[in-house]
Design an enzyme around this catalytic site. Structure first.
Site, PDB file in Angstrom:
ATOM      1  N   LYS A   1       0.865  -1.271   0.068  1.00 46.38           N
ATOM      2  CA  LYS A   1       0.074  -0.625  -0.284  1.00 46.38           C
ATOM      3  C   LYS A   1       1.136   0.992  -0.009  1.00 46.38           C
ATOM      4  O   LYS A   1       1.358   1.084   1.102  1.00 46.38           O
ATOM      5  CB  LYS A   1      -1.082  -0.350   0.914  1.00 46.38           C
TER       6      LYS A   1
ATOM      7  N   CYS B   1      12.642  11.670   7.377  1.00 44.64           N
ATOM      8  CA  CYS B   1      12.326  10.861   8.404  1.00 44.64           C
ATOM      9  C   CYS B   1      13.691  11.169   9.438  1.00 44.64           C
ATOM     10  O   CYS B   1      13.880  11.529  10.654  1.00 44.64           O
ATOM     11  CB  CYS B   1      11.805   9.924   9.451  1.00 44.64           C
TER      12      CYS B   1
END
Length: 504
Positions: free
Chosen positions: A181, A289
């Protein structure tokens, strides 16, 4: 406005029909963040379609050839996949740049390395050895590793293809089947990659893609037939995935948020450190990140560092990411741009000094609907300020002064995240010492954001659990069976012996 960018094929997320031909689908517009123009539409899959993808992957695992292939044959498949991806690199560069707005030079540098992950995991597979374990008595004890089953991989918008390749290559090498996904904002290169793998001989059902937003991710994460979830995203998403998988004792690897400290000592040239800092802070428009977002700078070079970093930030060329001269592209969406601008305003209210940037750049009319923010340097911050504590996820460098080494380490560790960190110093002993004391999954000394397929990637604290890449990721897509074989010539008769043997 629609740019009509094609994929390599016409399959939809689950590889069965074209999304626009199926009235049951809800279509989502995929937007070029540089211009605000719609590239194409992609289906928001339903819960039933997620279930269908998982069923296909389960069938492929239980009765298909992939998990049962000799390891050498599966390794050859991965090498073919790497070659096929390499042959389509230019298409993938262009598509990903238009989908997530990262400058083409950065995208090319990153995606050209995607085949390395498939080759590395093919190598691990081809050279895998099963352990023989020591023990007393007439026994041969060994271990066998088996694939987990159906694995779900949930990827973010910022590095969609590289992060997918990191997990997918390990999952496939170990014999699993996969449902992917991608971020609802950046599914295009994921769909293209699956087309490439199928053309290169990937068996039916081994990899499927489901597209859509939070509901699709929750359905996949909570599905009872998913043996492992690998997720890269926000901390709250990771927390939800951990809860959902814990209910059935499925595995989870989660790379989550970060507030990366970059510690700059006064034994280094401040200009050299500022050049490295600029890369750490502004590559991918700060949407990483491990982006260097709080710079802890020793007072002896603090002013010179801020001046050099501000000059570098102000000179960065902002523009259309498809142009090779562009050095900084847009943020992924208007929502993200507005969040970054709000945090900059909060920093100003709390007392930071805007040393560079701080707003929306003046750009040509064709980019006026893009989601741009200037490279920004916020100086004279303290560790109590919001901008020094919260993940911004934009091109914003927050600079905080410190005095000594202990002070720097305490400030670096004073955060709920622990993904990455950086240390800049010419004292090699100090570099090792400080790297050892910082609580983070990855620490770079005199560099930033360097990675290899062999390097485990992940964090501690609220930055996640588990590791992507490296031997650790390869092994975590398997479960271990221990086999104990008695090799003695005599029979086992516990109750027939006058003096029972040792019971373990």
């Amino acid at each position: 406005m629609n740019e009509n960018t094609p994929l390599l094929g016409d399959a939809d997320a689950t590889g069965t029909t074209t999304a626009s031909d199926d009235a049951a689908h809800r279509d989502r517009a995929i937007v070029n963040p540089a211009t605000g123009a719609v590239i194409r539409t992609v289906a928001d899959n339903t819960a039933a379609e997620v279930d269908e993808a998982v069923r296909a992957a389960k069938a492929a695992f239980e009765s298909g050839p992939w998990p049962r292939m000799p390891r050498s044959e599966r390794a050859r498949h991965l090498l073919r996949f790497a070659d096929a991806i390499e042959a389509h690199t230019e298409t993938l560069f262009q598509l990903e740049t238009r989908n997530n707005g990262r400058p083409i030079t950065e995208t090319r540098a990153q995606l050209s390395r995607v085949p390395e992950w498939f080759r590395y995991n093919a190598g691990l597979l081809a050279t895998q050895r099963d352990a023989v374990l020591p023990g007393d008595g007439p026994y041969l004890t060994y271990q066998r590793r088996s694939p987990l089953g159906v694995c779900g991989i949930i990827t973010p918008f910022n590095h969609p293809l590289l992060i997918l390749a990191r997990s997918l290559s390990a999952a496939l090498a170990t014999g699993n089947t996969v449902v992917v996904k991608p971020s609802e904002m950046t599914p295009l290169t994921t769909l293209a990659l699956v087309d490439i793998l199928r053309e290169a001989g990937l068996p039916e059902g081994v990899v499927s893609v489901v597209t859509g937003g939070r509901e699709v991710g929750e359905r996949l994460t909570g599905h009872p037939d998913i043996a492992k979830i690998t997720l890269t995203g926000g901390t709250e998403a990771g927390r939800a995935a951990a809860v959902a998988t814990a209910a059935r004792f499925a595995r989870v690897t989660a790379e989550l948020g970060g507030k990366t400290p970059i510690v700059v000592f006064d034994d280094i040239d401040p200009v050299v450190a500022a050049e490295g800092a600029a890369f750490a802070a502004f590559v991918a428009a700060g949407q990483s990140c491990v982006a260097g977002s709080r710079f802890l700078v020793q007072r002896g070079i603090y002013d010179a560092f801020v001046e050099a970093l501000s000059a570098r930030a102000s000179a960065i060329r902002i523009g259309d990411p498809v142009r090779p001269e562009t050095q900084l592209g847009p943020l992924i969406s208007g929502v993200q741009r507005d969040k970054v601008l709000r945090l900059i305003s909060t920093g100003i209210e709390e007392g930071v000094r805007v040393a560079a940037g701080g707003g929306i750049p003046d750009l040509p009319a064709e980019l006026g609907s893009g989601y741009y923010v200037q490279p920004t340097v916020l100086a004279d911050a303290t560790m109590s300020m919001t901008v020094a504590r919260e993940e911004i996820f934009g091109p914003v460098a927050v600079v905080v002064p410190f005095d000594g080494e202990d002070d720097a380490v305490a400030m670096a560790n004073d955060n709920r995240f622990g993904l990455g960190a950086g240390v800049w110093t010419r004292d090699i002993a100090r570099g090792h010492r400080v790297a050892d004391r910082i609580t983070a999954g990855m620490v770079w000394v005199n560099d930033h954001h360097r990675l290899e397929p062999s390097l485990p990637w992940g964090g501690v604290k609220e930055s996640g659990t588990g590791r992507d890449a490296g031997q650790e990721s390869f092994d975590d897509f398997t479960w271990v069976k221990t086999v104990v074989v008695r090799t003695a010539a005599d029979d086992v008769d516990w109750y027939g012996h006058a003096e029972p043997g040792r019971l373990n």
